[in-house]
Write an enzyme that holds these catalytic residues in place. Structure first.
Site, mmCIF file in Angstrom:
data_model
loop_
_atom_site.group_PDB
_atom_site.id
_atom_site.type_symbol
_atom_site.label_atom_id
_atom_site.label_comp_id
_atom_site.label_asym_id
_atom_site.label_seq_id
_atom_site.Cartn_x
_atom_site.Cartn_y
_atom_site.Cartn_z
ATOM 1 N N THR A 1 0.852 -1.180 0.000
ATOM 2 C CA THR A 1 0.000 0.000 0.000
ATOM 3 C C THR A 1 0.886 1.226 0.000
ATOM 4 O OG1 THR A 1 -1.632 -1.195 1.328
ATOM 5 C CG2 THR A 1 -1.818 1.188 1.312
ATOM 6 N N ARG B 1 -12.149 -8.619 -3.810
ATOM 7 C CA ARG B 1 -11.520 -8.571 -2.495
ATOM 8 C C ARG B 1 -11.304 -7.121 -2.067
ATOM 9 N NH1 ARG B 1 -6.293 -6.447 -0.485
ATOM 10 N NH2 ARG B 1 -5.739 -7.687 1.347
ATOM 11 N N ASP C 1 -7.607 -3.654 3.835
ATOM 12 C CA ASP C 1 -7.750 -2.795 5.010
ATOM 13 C C ASP C 1 -7.697 -1.314 4.689
ATOM 14 O OD1 ASP C 1 -4.921 -3.302 4.382
ATOM 15 O OD2 ASP C 1 -4.525 -2.023 6.110
#
Length: 275
Positions: A154, A182, A185
């Site tokens: 990320t 999917r 977070d």
């Protein structure tokens, strides 16, 4: 007045040694883009940094993001402001040129916190957010890696402005060969991001499922609330990833005062800060 600060990361993972200086340079370009707007506030600085990272092909966000099982790019992004705990996120979008821009629009609209897939794309068009052909994001390197195993990561930024306001912004392509649809977070407040002007702001990177199960970002801010030093919070969060979830990743943290902090348990996590 508070002392402004900005910290930016380019993802925690198994980065090839030859790529590390190139990824570090990309992060430093994003830091410069964000720091140039710190006078406009924490949110503007964090978003500008992440927006730049979405244009860096070596990083797993926007152009160059990893592919899912079907060879497509599906992008997640999220933002949060610490003043009123406003947040916005988008997930599994394929045709939004800068997902971080859309996350900001979701937050500003205020009706919802998280939009995904086609609904998020339709919202983007209704708000005038730039869209593009999904092939825009796919590069040759990712085509060659498709079908192999690998951890995603990320990109993110956390900022504090001179008024003491805190903000966090993140964007990601998720994990390699993920199941279509999917959601990780990154766009979920309390999991990959959290900001509270009273205590601090945090951003995570790594195996998103572990961050979600632990509600790790919220846990970190609770520790800041209890007076734990930001450096200790960052190291403790990474340690918890390993002991509780047998997982890997990294975090960046900005407290109400003091210098930004970073920690990770992966081979590398390019990051840079200004204050």
């Amino acid at each position: 007045m508070a002392r402004p600060a900005l910290i930016v990361h380019g993802g925690a993972g198994p980065v090839p040694v030859a790529e590390r200086p190139l990824r570090q340079a990309a992060v430093e370009r994003a830091l410069a883009a964000g720091w140039a707007l710190i006078g406009d506030g924490a949110l503007a600085a964090a978003v500008a940094a992440v927006r730049r990272l979405e244009d860096e092909p070596l990083l797993n966000a926007g152009i160059g993001a990893c592919l899912n099982l079907e060879g497509d790019v599906e992008l997640d992004a999220g933002v949060m402001e610490g003043g009123e705990l406003r947040a916005g996120g988008v997930a599994a979008v394929r045709d939004v040129r800068h997902p971080i821009d859309l996350a900001v629009e979701v937050m500003r609209d205020g009706r919802h916190v998280l939009l995904c897939g086609d609904g998020a794309s339709r919202f983007a068009r209704s708000r005038g957010v730039e869209t593009c052909d999904p092939s825009t994001f796919i590069i040759d390197r990712e085509r060659q890696q498709h079908g192999g195993e690998g951890q995603g990561d990320t990109v993110g930024a956390v900022a504090r402005d001179s008024d003491g306001r805190l903000a966090v912004a993140v964007s990601t392509g998720g994990v390699h060969n993920k199941w279509p649809g999917r959601i990780g977070d990154s766009p979920i407040p309390g999991a990959g991001i959290f900001a509270d002007d009273r205590f601090g702001a945090v951003c995570g990177t790594g195996q998103g499922e572990a961050f979600i199960r632990l509600a790790l970002s919220r846990l970190m801010v609770i520790e800041l609330e209890h007076g734990v030093d930001p450096a200790v919070v960052a190291k403790g969060a990474v340690a918890l990833l390993g002991t509780a979830m047998h997982s890997v990743g990294g975090v960046i943290v900005v407290g109400r005062e003091g210098s930004p902090q970073a920690a990770f348990n992966t081979p590398a996590m390019p990051w840079a800060m200004a204050e």
